[in-house]
Design a protein around this motif. Sequence first.
Motif, short mmCIF file in Angstrom:
data_model
loop_
_atom_site.label_atom_id
_atom_site.label_comp_id
_atom_site.label_asym_id
_atom_site.label_seq_id
_atom_site.Cartn_x
_atom_site.Cartn_y
_atom_site.Cartn_z
N ASN A 97 6.50 4.14 1.46
CA ASN A 97 5.32 4.99 1.59
C ASN A 97 4.69 5.19 0.23
OD1 ASN A 97 5.08 5.94 4.39
ND2 ASN A 97 7.18 6.62 4.01
N ILE A 98 3.39 5.40 0.22
CA ILE A 98 2.72 5.90 -0.98
C ILE A 98 2.11 7.21 -0.55
CG2 ILE A 98 0.90 5.51 -2.66
CD1 ILE A 98 1.35 2.53 -2.20
N GLY A 99 2.70 8.29 -0.97
CA GLY A 99 2.32 9.59 -0.43
C GLY A 99 2.67 9.58 1.05
N PHE A 100 1.67 9.90 1.89
CA PHE A 100 1.94 9.87 3.33
C PHE A 100 1.60 8.50 3.91
CE2 PHE A 100 -2.48 10.77 2.93
CZ PHE A 100 -3.07 10.17 4.02
N LEU A 101 0.94 7.65 3.11
CA LEU A 101 0.44 6.37 3.61
C LEU A 101 1.56 5.33 3.62
CD1 LEU A 101 -2.52 5.85 4.41
CD2 LEU A 101 -2.78 4.67 2.22
N PRO A 102 1.84 4.73 4.78
CA PRO A 102 2.85 3.67 4.80
C PRO A 102 2.38 2.48 3.97
CG PRO A 102 2.24 4.36 7.03
CD PRO A 102 1.25 4.97 6.10
N ALA A 103 3.29 1.88 3.23
CA ALA A 103 2.94 0.74 2.38
C ALA A 103 2.27 -0.39 3.17
CB ALA A 103 4.16 0.22 1.64
N PRO A 104 2.78 -0.75 4.37
CA PRO A 104 2.14 -1.84 5.11
C PRO A 104 0.68 -1.56 5.41
CG PRO A 104 4.10 -1.07 6.29
CD PRO A 104 3.97 -0.23 5.07
N LEU A 105 0.37 -0.26 5.69
CA LEU A 105 -1.02 0.09 6.00
C LEU A 105 -1.90 -0.14 4.78
CD1 LEU A 105 -2.75 1.13 8.26
CD2 LEU A 105 -2.34 3.47 7.45
N LEU A 106 -1.36 0.24 3.62
CA LEU A 106 -2.10 0.04 2.38
C LEU A 106 -2.35 -1.46 2.15
CD1 LEU A 106 -3.15 1.63 -0.15
CD2 LEU A 106 -1.08 0.77 -1.28
N ILE A 107 -1.31 -2.27 2.41
CA ILE A 107 -1.47 -3.72 2.23
C ILE A 107 -2.53 -4.25 3.18
CG2 ILE A 107 -0.29 -5.95 2.40
CD1 ILE A 107 2.30 -4.45 1.69
N LEU A 108 -2.49 -3.78 4.43
CA LEU A 108 -3.49 -4.22 5.41
C LEU A 108 -4.90 -3.89 4.92
CD1 LEU A 108 -4.58 -5.21 8.14
CD2 LEU A 108 -4.09 -2.95 9.07
N ILE A 109 -5.05 -2.66 4.39
CA ILE A 109 -6.39 -2.26 3.94
C ILE A 109 -6.87 -3.20 2.82
CG2 ILE A 109 -7.68 -0.43 2.75
CD1 ILE A 109 -5.88 1.58 4.33
N ILE A 110 -5.96 -3.49 1.89
CA ILE A 110 -6.34 -4.39 0.79
C ILE A 110 -6.72 -5.77 1.34
CG2 ILE A 110 -5.52 -5.58 -1.28
CD1 ILE A 110 -3.73 -3.09 -1.77
N VAL A 111 -5.85 -6.32 2.21
CA VAL A 111 -6.12 -7.64 2.79
C VAL A 111 -7.46 -7.64 3.52
CG1 VAL A 111 -5.37 -9.32 4.53
CG2 VAL A 111 -3.69 -8.31 2.97
N ALA A 112 -7.69 -6.58 4.29
CA ALA A 112 -8.90 -6.52 5.10
C ALA A 112 -10.14 -6.47 4.21
CB ALA A 112 -8.86 -5.30 6.03
N VAL A 113 -10.07 -5.66 3.15
CA VAL A 113 -11.24 -5.53 2.27
C VAL A 113 -11.53 -6.86 1.58
CG1 VAL A 113 -12.08 -4.45 0.15
CG2 VAL A 113 -11.04 -3.04 1.93
N VAL A 114 -10.46 -7.49 1.08
CA VAL A 114 -10.65 -8.78 0.41
C VAL A 114 -11.23 -9.80 1.40
CG1 VAL A 114 -9.48 -10.73 -0.68
CG2 VAL A 114 -8.87 -8.38 -1.32
N ALA A 115 -10.65 -9.84 2.62
CA ALA A 115 -11.12 -10.79 3.62
C ALA A 115 -12.57 -10.52 3.98
CB ALA A 115 -10.25 -10.70 4.87
N TYR A 116 -12.91 -9.23 4.12
CA TYR A 116 -14.29 -8.87 4.45
C TYR A 116 -15.25 -9.36 3.37
CZ TYR A 116 -18.49 -6.06 4.72
OH TYR A 116 -19.79 -5.68 4.75
N ILE A 117 -14.86 -9.12 2.13
CA ILE A 117 -15.72 -9.52 1.01
C ILE A 117 -15.89 -11.04 1.00
CG2 ILE A 117 -15.86 -9.66 -1.50
CD1 ILE A 117 -14.69 -6.83 -1.59
N ILE A 118 -14.77 -11.75 1.17
CA ILE A 118 -14.88 -13.22 1.16
C ILE A 118 -15.82 -13.69 2.26
CG2 ILE A 118 -13.61 -15.37 1.57
CD1 ILE A 118 -11.18 -14.10 0.27
N LEU A 119 -15.63 -13.14 3.46
CA LEU A 119 -16.41 -13.63 4.60
C LEU A 119 -17.88 -13.27 4.51
CD1 LEU A 119 -14.53 -13.35 7.99
CD2 LEU A 119 -15.44 -15.37 6.88
N SER A 120 -18.19 -12.06 4.05
CA SER A 120 -19.59 -11.67 4.16
C SER A 120 -20.35 -11.63 2.85
CB SER A 120 -19.71 -10.33 4.89
OG SER A 120 -18.74 -9.45 4.45
#
Lengths: 335, 503
Positions: free
Chosen positions: A169-192
């Motif tokens: 966890n990072i604070g209350f945020l599960p680490a996997p969720l944080l990784i997903l957010i990073i992956v999603a943002v990067v993927a979004y930027i690449i695609l659009s």
Amino acid sequence: MVFTVRGDRIKRQDNLRIKAVIVRTGVFWSLAVLMIVLSLVSDQFLTAGNLLNVARQVTVTAILGIGVTFVIIGAGIDLSVGSLLAVTSAYAAGSMVTQGSLLLALLIAIGSGVGFGLCQGVLITKFNLAPFAVTLGGMSIFRGMTLLFTGGYPISKLPENFRWFGSGNIGFLPAPLLILIIVAVVAYIILSKTRVGRYIYAIGSNENATRLSGIDVNFYRTLTYVIAGVCCAIAGIILTGRVNSAHPYAGQGYELNAIAAAVIGGTSLNGGEGTIYGTIIGALIIGIIENGLNLLQINPFYQDVAVGAVIIVAILVDRTRIGMQEKLAKVATDE
Amino acid sequence: MVTSDSTQAILEVKKATKIYSGVTVLSSVDFDLYPGEVHALVGENGAGKSTLSKIISGVIEKSAGSMKCKGEDYHPLNTHDAIRHGISIVHQEFNLIPVLTVAQNVFLGKEKAAGGVIDEKESIRKTGDIIDKFKLNLPIKRKVCYLSVSQMQLVEIVKCLCDDSDIIIMDEPTATLTKNETQQLFRIIEDLRKEGISIIYISHKLDEIFTVSQRITVLRDGEKVGTYRTGDLDENRLVNLMVGREISSMYQHENYAQDEVVLSVRGFTKYGVAENISFDLKRGEILGFGGLVGAGRTELMKMMFGEIPIDGGEVELFGETFTRPKIGRMVKAGLVYLPEDRKNEGIIASMKVSENITLAILRKMVRGLFVSPALEKSTSSEIVQKLQIKTQGLSQKVGNLSGGNQQKVVLARWLVSNVRVLILDEPTRGIDVGAKHEIYKLMNQLCESGISIIMISSEMPELIGMCDRILVMCEGRITGELAGDAIQETTIMSYAAQRGHRM
């Protein structure tokens, strides 16, 4: 006369457009309805603990889904993601256990994801093989390689720092969720926002026209499989960390959930259309249906039926959307 | 066989109107057809030709108005009902099953069967009767996939005749035919006419309309401009009626060719496709490529552009020699190719107008890591204005534009790049007169600014009207070169048909 004709036409187009927007954002509304219904029938659903649990579970499907979204937008398909997840995480876990270096383990995971994705991409583009067939073969080969590497036994007893990716966890945020957010943002930027994304859409929509515009179609198509491979490796690290072992049958059947997430989220199997946020919502819908059925203590075998039904409904909605587009086009060109 | 008032019209349409949820696409149009008459229906895209023909053939229902067929009230419920009344339509796209034979296609859905087994002999006999009667060149027992395009079209016509249709609607029947095949079709139409069959002929090609029709009805913006005897009109007047404004002359081409050779092809060969092709192109010149469909013109262009790998030869472009052309490198060097097949090779239908325009120069649209929307917008809006592309905005999907505007978008994609040699492959196919005229005007402007153009065209008037010099190809070889006053339709045709001869 001419002006009234044109004026009416624009009005009619506007009406159609509004309808099209509703249909296009339909997936978002279905998620909202699903959550409202579940929070009404189950008092456990809308608790922080449960929602974080759902988030933790959804990350693997969502990250695999993001990888597959790139491939499908480029008018390909990748059936190998489940096995690719298994082989990359087995290699990483093996290295972690024997060498003890986290950095090396991560590099091996990502590196093998890139390598295997590249192999499939090159086979598909250079030898002009059907993506379905190549990745079907890949699905079997990668699973076999996992079994060979692990000898059929799970690789467990992973150190704390590796497990963190799945269960930390990072604070209350599960680490996997944080990784997903990073992956999603990067993927979004690449695609659009980048050339790469634009070319992938263009290739998926009309490969010939894109090639004749001077774009190296093979390179960008291969790249989509490499991106999918990287996503598999990331998802594999998370899954391995969460269950504290790299199981030889890890990720079996996940390719279907990943493709389902993309399709439910509005990615067209014909290529050229799809979004990252759509895929994430698609993964959430699948995760929440499973979670809801659990909470309501419904026979878990119904989960597969429910997910299957949602896929078909999603494709049906997609059909309607395409129908509307064609109608729009017809009104625009008058006849 | 000009219609006389004494004979009764076989089809009478009165005040036909079609409203698509509030939009009037056809407004109170009268139309009539006499036995043994070819009545042409002309107008720009969107004028209402297709709508009218669809109403007559039962594809769609009219919103208002009345029709009479052979003196009786006629309200077709669907196409089958229309066929029962003797009215069939030959669509631009064929509805044939490739793996079935000619006779099987003709009798598809109406097979005569004895005890569940199809009586093939009956189908073959009846199909044969029709083929003999009109002396058609059509092998009854051959599978349709082995036929030429023109033969496939004959199958469609035979299907209509087999239904005892006496009114046949032909929608752009010559779009995919060569000149010779077109002549054959006209002969067949003439025979049909002599048998008392009436034909509604829809086409963009004005010369054909003047050859084949007795009367012409002009539609514009869903309204009828008028019906004229073909003999009373000439091409200029017809164009003006269609467009509703004066187009003084279609082609006003001046020769802007300079002495500098910008492109030279030497010994280009791809076995079985094109052999030993050599030619030069000058700055500002329009070089035409004539010939029949399948002569290897498109393939030659794709070889130069790097789409089809070559077996031998080289192309020199602005002093740089390419022995293995690659699309990306050719584009960089200033050679671009506008494909014939706009839908499959030109536009990216699901993408925005601006995205289509910047596709080939996206590299230049990048600021930092990302594509700059502002730069894209300014680049594309400038060219959209210059080419007068009719869109509802830069973010409209290209698939929703009309054919002419789609073509302009593909053109725009290349004009924003550093194009120096532009290859146009059938640039005006399937687009209306107004848009054609604008494309010709643009070609002239480009040449004046020093850009060289290679144009493939199967439309003789366009080739003759626009080109400074014409190379004619036949069976993968250049069979003739014409320039200046030597450019004559008959000469081009004779070179185009010069099979087996070498220059």
